[in-house]
Design an enzyme around this catalytic site. Structure first.
Site: not given
Ligand code: PBG
Length: 340
Positions: A265, A211
């Site tokens: 992601k 991520k």
């Molecule tokens: C939280 C999380 C996030 C997303 C999914 N779970 C945001 C972040 O890490 O700030 C993002 C998903 C999206 O932008 O569609 N941990």
């Protein structure tokens, strides 16, 4: 040079004018016959935003076509997902700011929105559709970070102690797939251990292993109400977008710790990463077409800057890159662009 010649000999088995690659493209039926990637409803996970109260289906400003649902309206979207044969939904709560604190305590409340939604869906739909839940504290903290803060820094081990409780609570409520999205080190192993110890050995762990600290998450943060609270970025725990090898290290670690599925992601700007995870590991690789990717595309379509067929092109690129399944805000509208 001779290496390149050999390669060409392998790929090209004739010569123009005998060889014409356009022959295979001449009609729709032949294009369909030779297609190398395709999509079906089995390839999708639908994210759903939750809101407290009753009878609410609320629009989200930057994400036209995506809504927040109160629990008693969830049947609208779940019925739709089931009728489309979408295998799984992912639940994300918009938590009232009054319930947020430094420790994200609301994450451990068995009557929080996510817990209520899991119970509602499981009671009404049994195992007709899977439920996936994020393990992370950001929808619940007053500072918008995924963990607790110690001396100005997101504390890894202290956060893990809370995350294992959050994961266990979700499993007890009936969640099928636990999805840690927090990027703390070591949390997959700890969560696996606590799940197994409590009789949840069949609950899957989908690790958001790769991520990135991305600029494409802002609409999501608005959707869960953490954007205004977040004062800094998440670069001391989410990955640097300049890195590739590090992604493989993250995946290797999480597989060792017990992940059943790994996620990359965001999606579109990271197709190379999906491909390299796919080539290096024999584990399902999911990709998340995140909120910013969705917003860019959907707003451009709405303004008629691009054609709506761009959605299919975009999603197919995930499959071509090797994704096993895709988390997408378009999942409830696949009828608009897949052949049914
Ligand atoms: C939280 C999380 C996030 C997303 C999914 N779970 C945001 C972040 O890490 O700030 C993002 C998903 C999206 O932008 O569609 N941990």
């Amino acid at each position: 040079m001779s290496h390149i010649k050999n390669l060409l000999r392998m790929i090209i088995t004739g010569k123009y004018p005998n060889l014409r690659l356009r022959r295979n493209r001449k009609f729709d039926w032949t294009r369909r016959l030779i297609e190398e990637s395709s999509l079906s409803s089995n390839d999708f996970i639908l994210p759903i935003f939750l809101i407290d109260g009753k009878n609410k289906i609320q629009t989200i400003k930057a994400m036209p076509g995506v809504y927040r649902y109160s629990i008693n309206k969830l049947n609208r979207i779940i019925d739709k997902a089931i009728s489309l044969k979408i295998p799984m939904v992912a639940l994300f709560p918009y938590t009232n700011s009054k319930l947020k604190d430094k420790f994200g305590s609301e994450a451990l409340n068995e009557n929080n929105l996510v817990c209520k939604a899991i119970r509602y869906i499981k009671k009404k739909y049994k195992n007709e559709i899977g439920i996936m839940c994020d393990v992370a504290l950001d929808p619940y903290t007053s500072h918008g970070h995924d963990g607790i803060i110690k001396s100005g820094y997101v504390d890894n081990d202290g956060t893990n102690e809370i995350l294992i409780k959050q994961a266990l609570l979700q499993a007890q409520m009936g969640c099928d797939v636990i999805a840690p999205s927090d990027m703390m080190d070591g949390r997959i192993g700890k969560i696996r251990k606590v799940l197994d110890k409590n009789g949840h050995e069949l609950i899957q762990i989908l690790s958001y292993a790769v991520k990135y600290a991305s600029n494409f998450y802002s609409p999501f943060r608005n959707a869960v109400g953490s954007n205004n609270l977040l004062k800094s970025d998440k670069k001391n725990y989410q990955m640097d977008f300049r890195n590739n090898n590090e992604a493989l290290r993250e995946v290797a670690l999480d597989i060792k710790e017990g992940a059943d599925i790994v996620m990359v992601k965001p999606g579109l700007p990271y197709l190379d990463i999906i491909r390299s995870v796919r080539n290096n590991f024999k584990i399902p690789v999911f990709a998340y077409q995140v909120s910013g990717e969705y917003s860019l595309m959907e707003n451009a379509i709405k303004k008629k800057i691009i054609n709506k067929n761009a959605v299919l092109e975009n999603l197919i690129s995930f499959k071509r890159a090797g994704a096993t399944a895709i988390v997408s805000y378009y999942a409830d509208r696949i009828k608009d662009f897949l052949n049914y």
